[in-house]
Structures are given as C-alpha cells and as structure tokens.
Design a protein around this motif. Structure first.
Motif, PDB file in Angstrom:
ATOM      1  N   PRO A 196      -6.419  27.079  31.002  1.00 19.84           N
ATOM      2  CA  PRO A 196      -5.634  27.991  31.835  1.00 19.84           C
ATOM      3  C   PRO A 196      -4.404  28.522  31.095  1.00 19.84           C
ATOM      4  CG  PRO A 196      -5.065  25.739  32.374  1.00 19.84           C
ATOM      5  CD  PRO A 196      -6.040  25.666  31.227  1.00 19.84           C
ATOM      6  N   CYS A 197      -3.979  29.719  31.464  1.00 24.09           N
ATOM      7  CA  CYS A 197      -2.791  30.350  30.888  1.00 24.09           C
ATOM      8  C   CYS A 197      -1.802  30.735  31.979  1.00 24.09           C
ATOM      9  CB  CYS A 197      -3.181  31.625  30.120  1.00 24.09           C
ATOM     10  SG  CYS A 197      -4.067  31.337  28.590  1.00 24.09           S
ATOM     11  N   ASN A 198      -0.573  31.044  31.566  1.00 23.84           N
ATOM     12  CA  ASN A 198       0.393  31.614  32.502  1.00 23.84           C
ATOM     13  C   ASN A 198       0.144  33.113  32.622  1.00 23.84           C
ATOM     14  OD1 ASN A 198       1.571  32.893  30.283  1.00 23.84           O
ATOM     15  ND2 ASN A 198       3.361  31.559  30.220  1.00 23.84           N
ATOM     16  N   TYR A 199       1.014  33.814  33.324  1.00 24.94           N
ATOM     17  CA  TYR A 199       0.795  35.235  33.605  1.00 24.94           C
ATOM     18  C   TYR A 199       0.939  36.108  32.357  1.00 24.94           C
ATOM     19  CZ  TYR A 199       1.012  33.695  38.430  1.00 24.94           C
ATOM     20  OH  TYR A 199       0.760  33.047  39.613  1.00 24.94           O
ATOM     21  N   ASP A 200       1.545  35.568  31.309  1.00 22.29           N
ATOM     22  CA  ASP A 200       1.698  36.300  30.055  1.00 22.29           C
ATOM     23  C   ASP A 200       0.659  35.901  29.021  1.00 22.29           C
ATOM     24  OD1 ASP A 200       3.987  37.800  30.884  1.00 22.29           O
ATOM     25  OD2 ASP A 200       5.220  36.005  30.605  1.00 22.29           O
TER      26      ASP A 200
END
Length: 466
Positions: free
Chosen positions: A95-99
């Motif tokens: 998973p990643c953050n919004y950036d």
C-alpha cells in the motif's frame, strides 16, 4: 496535555526527523524465538547448502479481514492487481499514501470467499484497519498482534504457529513428512501437506532462494509439528534458525524489510495520524544512519525504488495511483545490493581495540541495523547517490552486504562510498554509543546477491523479471 495520537506526538516534537532519530525505543527485536539454536554462521550456511526451519510465529502481525467488501477494501489500498487473485493464492501486498509513497508491505493470503489474512509488519496492518473502520466498508477485522518484544517471563500465545522449511534439501524433508511426493502447489499458491497425521496448510514460498514451503496451523499444535520437522530433517542436514540469523536471509534474497512508513506529512493523511495511537509503531519507531535531513519526506520511498515496479498495475483505482502514473519510471532510483570492502570493515572492528581513542560505530553481527528504519549515505566523488538501508554479514558470501537504492545512472559494478555511523558523535538512541564516522567502499551489485536466488528464484520482484 498527554499526546493522544500520532498527530499530537508530532506537534509536540516539533521536528519529526529529530524525534525519530532520538527515539528511546531500543533495538528492533525478533521476539520469543531463541537467538541461536547452533550458531548463526552454521544456520546461514544451512539455508544455502542443506535445509533450515524458520520460526515466523512471533514477529509479525496477523490481520484477519472478512466480509462482502473485503476485496474492495484491499484492492483500494494496494498497488497490486486483484485480477486472478483467487482463493488459495497469496501475494506481496504493497500500500501507498496519496502521493504514491510506500507505507509498508506484507503477504496477503486469500483463504476463503470474502476472507483474507494479512501477515507482516505493523504499518500496513494499521493502514488496513484504519480504512476498514473509517471507510464505510462492510468488513470485520481481527488483529492478532505480534508477540511482545520482551515477554519478561509471561506466557505468549498466538492464533497460529508459522514455520518455513527452506533450502536445497527442503524437498526431501517435505516428501518424508508428507509420506509421498512434494505437494503439487504452484509458487505463491496454497495447498496442504500431511505432518504427524495432521493436515497442515502450506504456501509455496522461497525466502532462501531454493523453493520450499511456509506452513501454519493452530498455535497449540506448533511444538508437535516442529518436533516432526526436526526429526524428519535429521538425514537432510536441517538446522533450526534462531532470531539472530533469521532476518539476514534477505541480504542474499533481496527484500528491503523496513522502509520508513510514509505517513508523517500531508493533509490527506492527517485523519490517519489522528487515528494512530501515541504509542503506535509510527510514533515510537526509530530512524538511524548517516543520512540526515530536516525534511522527513526525504526518507520516503516509492514502489519502483524498492523493486516493486512489476507489482504496480493501473487496472484498478487505488490510493496513490494518480501520483504513480505521473512518475518518470526510468528516472527512479533502483534497488541494489552493496558488497562492503572487507579491509574497510576490518578498520571498524580494529578501532575497538585502541584504548583512549575514538572508535567507529560498532557493526553488530550478523545483523547490523540499529534502528527501525536505517538510511546510510552513499556517495560517488562526493555526490549523494542513494541509501544503504538494511545491512549485515553473509557467511555464505563471506561479505558484509546491504540492500539499498541508487540513482538510475549508477551501474552494477560501480564503487560507491558508504558513510557508516551518525554525525556529531551519534544520536541519543539507546542503540548508539559515542563514535566517529568512517567511509566504507562498496561495490554496487545485483539483487538478489545470491547466485542461487538470482538464477533459480521464481521470476518477480526479487529478480526484476516478470
């Protein structure tokens, strides 16, 4: 007022980098499992030449996700595609953050209709739990947390034991246990094996390069299953691997375990920081190494830098997709192995035996990390070119190795200089003694470093092939 959540902790600290660099958490502990069953050199040697039993029952979170929206939730968080992710399959979940910056990773098992199990470190588990609770999904989540780092004599219980049988001789051991042929399970697929009269769940896996199995079952049965494996392994050179050697297998096979979770900045991430407790992994973790920046975002990584580029699929909507689509992929740093110069490493140890003079930062063996997330500077001709992030010794390769990332124009075979030790005599972490820095030469090398793993491992994120 006492901080209630991560956002409060960060506001009270002022500078996030300073807070993490001076964390009093102490060393990262692989809990409960004995440090050594024989000695770490023989245990490392065995996974490359005979066979080993890894005990993974204690150091990871198990998260059980169930409900009609389970697939929808997990797909929304993962860079991975869920097409063809059928029951009895597993995958590396990222998973990643919004950036588009990585929060963590782990293994996701699809066990039943609308049921999944995530196994890995806390950052990804926390991210899943937050969205399950706040995202309006029709799911239930049950967390079986990792065992305490220091149980202090108290009983330890988990839902499942989790073992791996790995190494060139693993096939023979598994066939002996099974009373028949090696089970016909494809790579990262699940099936069953018979052990001591029990039907045991199994995942085809290969942490040490050669294919093997990860197995699990009710925790109360763990001692019985372990005893059967050890007995079956006597004729195959099986070694049980202790917690000292366990984590170093990745130096040969190529996975960077603990990049800093990219959660400390961004307005869109604020609700998450307010949800994370003040004593969470993210709030108490430590940051170490010779790279120092006042901007915490300089420690963030993206999937391409960590070697997860083959996982990124734009066939679904997921958090961070827009940012990753805009990236100039060929310009990103790339994951490499760094082979340290033996003479330079010897200088570090020699400094311990010169009374009255400053010494270099101690290199612990076999694993030399001294923070939750480690970032050492790499330079060429004085120019910063990347990070060394996970380091230790490989007895099989007779070399200090580290995993890291370098600028796109740095080639395999190039020499870089790795700054070992922290500036200004070191931080206030409990794992750091007063010391001075030293530059260690290192050769930029392939991932995986082990020839067996590089040439024999299933194609994918470790080999860079798909």
């Amino acid at each position: 007022m006492k901080p209630r959540n991560l956002e409060d902790v960060l506001n009270a600290a002022g500078n996030t980098v300073d807070m993490l660099r001076n964390s009093q958490l102490g060393a990262y502990v692989y809990p409960v499992v004995a440090p050594e069953f024989s000695n770490w050199r023989s245990e490392q040697y065995a996974w490359a030449h005979t066979a080993v039993l890894f005990d993974q029952s204690h150091h990871m979170v198990d998260l059980f996700i169930e409900g009609p929206d389970a697939t929808k939730l997990l797909s929304h968080l993962a860079i991975n595609s869920f097409k063809g992710f059928d029951i009895n399959k597993a995958k590396q979940f990222v998973p990643c953050n919004y950036d588009g910056q990585v929060i963590g990773d782990g293994i996701l098992f699809h066990t039943d209709p609308d049921k999944y199990v995530y196994v890995g470190r806390a950052p990804s588990a926390n991210w899943i739990m937050f969205h399950a609770e706040k995202g309006g999904y029709n799911v239930t989540v049950v967390k079986d947390d990792r065992s305490p780092s220091r149980p202090m004599g108290k009983p330890v219980m988990r839902k499942f034991y989790r073992f791996q049988i790995q190494g060139p001789n693993a096939k023979g051991i598994i066939e002996k246990l099974n009373g028949g042929p090696f089970p016909d399970i494809k790579f990262f697929n699940m099936g069953f094996i018979n052990i001591a009269g029990r039907k045991v769940a199994a995942l085809r896996h290969g942490m040490a390069g050669a294919p093997g199995l990860e197995i699990w079952g009710p925790y109360a049965e763990g001692d019985e299953i372990r005893a059967a494996i050890v007995e079956a392994g006597k004729d195959f050179g099986l070694y049980q691997v202790g917690s000292r050697a366990y984590a170093t297998n990745t130096l040969e096979s190529g996975w960077i375990p603990s990049p800093l979770p990219a959660v400390y900045t961004g307005e869109k991430m604020k609700a998450y920081r307010e949800w994370l407790p003040a004593d969470s992994y993210e709030a108490t973790g430590s940051l170490g190494g010779s790279f120092v920046s006042t901007n915490i975002e300089d420690y963030y990584t993206n999937p391409y830098e960590l070697g997860y580029g083959p996982f990124v699929k734009f066939d679904h909507d997921f958090i961070g997709r827009e940012a990753l689509e805009k990236l100039d992929k060929p310009a990103q740093r790339k994951k490499v192995t760094l082979a340290w110069n033996g003479e330079d490493v010897a200088k570090v140890f020699a400094s311990l035996f010169v009374p009255g003079s400053p010494h270099y930062k101690y290199i612990d063996l076999p694993l030399s990390n001294y923070a939750s997330s480690n970032y050492d500077r790499l330079t060429v001709g004085g120019k910063f070119v990347g990070f060394s992030m996970f380091s230790g010794i490989s007895y099989n390769e007779r070399s200090m190795l580290s995993l890291g990332m370098v600028d796109a124009d740095v080639k395999i075979g190039n020499e870089v200089k790795l700054t070992w030790g922290e500036p200004d005599g070191g931080s206030k972490k409990t794992t750091v003694e007063p010391h001075q820095q030293i530059e260690i030469r290192a050769i930029v090398s392939p991932v995986p470093y082990s020839k067996v793993a590089r040439e024999g491992y299933a194609e994918g994120w470790r080999t860079g092939k798909v």
